[in-house]
Design an enzyme around this catalytic site. Sequence first.
Site, PDB file in Angstrom:
ATOM      1  N   GLU A 142     -44.513  18.550 -43.173  1.00 20.11           N
ATOM      2  CA  GLU A 142     -45.352  19.694 -42.775  1.00 20.11           C
ATOM      3  C   GLU A 142     -46.789  19.259 -42.521  1.00 20.11           C
ATOM      4  OE1 GLU A 142     -44.798  23.289 -45.041  1.00 20.11           O
ATOM      5  OE2 GLU A 142     -46.770  24.036 -44.447  1.00 20.11           O
TER       6      GLU A 142
ATOM      7  N   LYS B 288     -44.501  28.740 -52.811  1.00 14.78           N
ATOM      8  CA  LYS B 288     -44.042  27.777 -51.796  1.00 14.78           C
ATOM      9  C   LYS B 288     -45.182  26.821 -51.469  1.00 14.78           C
ATOM     10  CE  LYS B 288     -43.149  26.279 -47.426  1.00 14.78           C
ATOM     11  NZ  LYS B 288     -44.076  25.523 -46.576  1.00 14.78           N
TER      12      LYS B 288
ATOM     13  N   ASP C  82     -36.079  14.035 -58.070  1.00 13.59           N
ATOM     14  CA  ASP C  82     -35.128  15.011 -57.540  1.00 13.59           C
ATOM     15  C   ASP C  82     -35.853  16.336 -57.279  1.00 13.59           C
ATOM     16  OD1 ASP C  82     -33.159  16.946 -57.232  1.00 13.59           O
ATOM     17  OD2 ASP C  82     -31.848  16.123 -58.771  1.00 13.59           O
TER      18      ASP C  82
ATOM     19  N   HIS D 221     -54.094  24.985 -39.058  1.00 17.24           N
ATOM     20  CA  HIS D 221     -52.722  24.733 -38.629  1.00 17.24           C
ATOM     21  C   HIS D 221     -52.655  24.445 -37.145  1.00 17.24           C
ATOM     22  CE1 HIS D 221     -49.519  25.539 -41.636  1.00 17.24           C
ATOM     23  NE2 HIS D 221     -50.594  25.806 -42.345  1.00 17.24           N
TER      24      HIS D 221
HETATM   25  C1  MEV Z   1     -47.480  27.162 -45.873  1.00 21.79           C
HETATM   26  O1  MEV Z   1     -46.582  26.087 -45.931  1.00 21.79           O
HETATM   27  C2  MEV Z   1     -47.951  27.517 -47.248  1.00 21.79           C
HETATM   28  C3  MEV Z   1     -48.811  28.765 -47.354  1.00 21.79           C
HETATM   29  O2  MEV Z   1     -48.149  29.872 -46.740  1.00 21.79           O
HETATM   30  C4  MEV Z   1     -49.025  29.021 -48.819  1.00 21.79           C
HETATM   31  C5  MEV Z   1     -49.677  30.346 -49.136  1.00 21.79           C
HETATM   32  O3  MEV Z   1     -49.535  31.297 -48.387  1.00 21.79           O
HETATM   33  O4  MEV Z   1     -50.304  30.400 -50.226  1.00 21.79           O
HETATM   34  C6  MEV Z   1     -50.125  28.591 -46.630  1.00 21.79           C
END
Ligand code: MEV
Length: 437
Positions: free
Chosen positions: A85, A279, A295, A392
């Site tokens: 990513e 995430k 792992d 991004h």
């Molecule tokens: C993207 O991989 C992760 C984010 O969405 C985390 C978040 O929203 O805190 C930017």
Amino acid sequence: MNQPVSGFSKKSKEEKIEWLAENYLQNNPNSVQILKNYWNEDTSLQQLHDDFIENTLSNYYLPFGIAPNFLINEKLYALPMVTEESSVVAAASNAAKFWLERGGFKAEVISTEKNGQIHFNFFGKEKDIEDFFEEVNPKLRDSIQSIEKNMKQRGGGLLELSLVDKSHILEGYFYIHATFETLDAMGANFINSCLEQMAHTFEAEARNFKPFQKDEIYPEVVMSILSNYVPECLVRAEVSCKVEELTTKHYEGKHFAEKFVRAIEIAKTETRRAVTHNKGIMNGVDAVVLATGNDFRAVEAGVHAYAARNSYYGSLTHAKIEDGIFTFWIELPLAVGTVGGLTSLHPLTKLAFEILQKPDAKELMKILAVAGLAQNFAAVRSLVTTGIQKGHMKMHLMNILNQLAASTDEKNEAVEFFKENAVSHSSVVSFLENLRK
Ligand code: MEV
């Protein structure tokens, strides 16, 4: 229509590729070459990778990057990160630099206990199973002496055994809960070997237990396996500073801190936000877990279960402002190893450990928690200020330019142009077309 294949695993690598190309990739004349392009010329290195899994055809590359300037407990680290990513490594590096100038990260391991269960059925009298467990407990311990020997010599091994009655939830369901200290090993093999041996002993000994013989009702083991839920293997990482120190060119510190804490409160309250929030944390944790050959599925499963431990799924990070001090912290359950498994096999994993200055498992836990905290700081900081798309899109632009085989000059021009214009695939295509006219 495709037919099933038998004896596939016995075929050579070339034969497997041939079979795949003939049966599933007929429309792609380049398929064989694509797979072979990723073979390593060094045949012994290639063999090493072939042997990691079954039916290996090729290698699948992921970028191995580095995020420098992590000051953790007064020691400087550069974190090796493996991820596909874009922006993750940049975000980690930015957060590291930001906190380097504000005292760095503090991290501590709270506990290191792993666990596993022998799940079994028993439909007899509760008192009988309790008496039997008491009687068999020392025999279970004795039966794993040889498996435990090395681990014990190093100070680890089986800790406690306890009987858990779950028959009120599922009729006849009990388990033996076993806790372990596995030191620098993640311990999956060790724990599973201990559990399976104890399960055999448990069933065999049950046959000799008089109260069971009387009614001919014996416990039956269903399965024995470690748990990837490790809330007793916990690490905490933290950053803090005066709110004024959070002031940047674009934001006043107090306002930023308040908005940041609010964002964390939202992630603690609302599962839809919490999942994305966590995430983002795992973007950092997983990248270092992968780089160190650990792992990531085990880590992911355990971490998310922990996020839901209070009967709802919430944020793994916490933040507060008290007496003008902003504090931001994370608590993560992490069962990871610095010895065994891939850690001592994969040349890049070995290098990752060298980069990290050969941490033991506890130090690696701290580094991982910090990676998660830093990643979350960077994400939430962007979210409550500029939004994440600006950063991004810069990376996205590069990806599109690479796809379109743009030259260095074309890339430079595109970067300038898209400072003022919105990036999309079609806008980049038409920009390049114009440029190339
Ligand atoms: C993207 O991989 C992760 C984010 O969405 C985390 C978040 O929203 O805190 C930017």
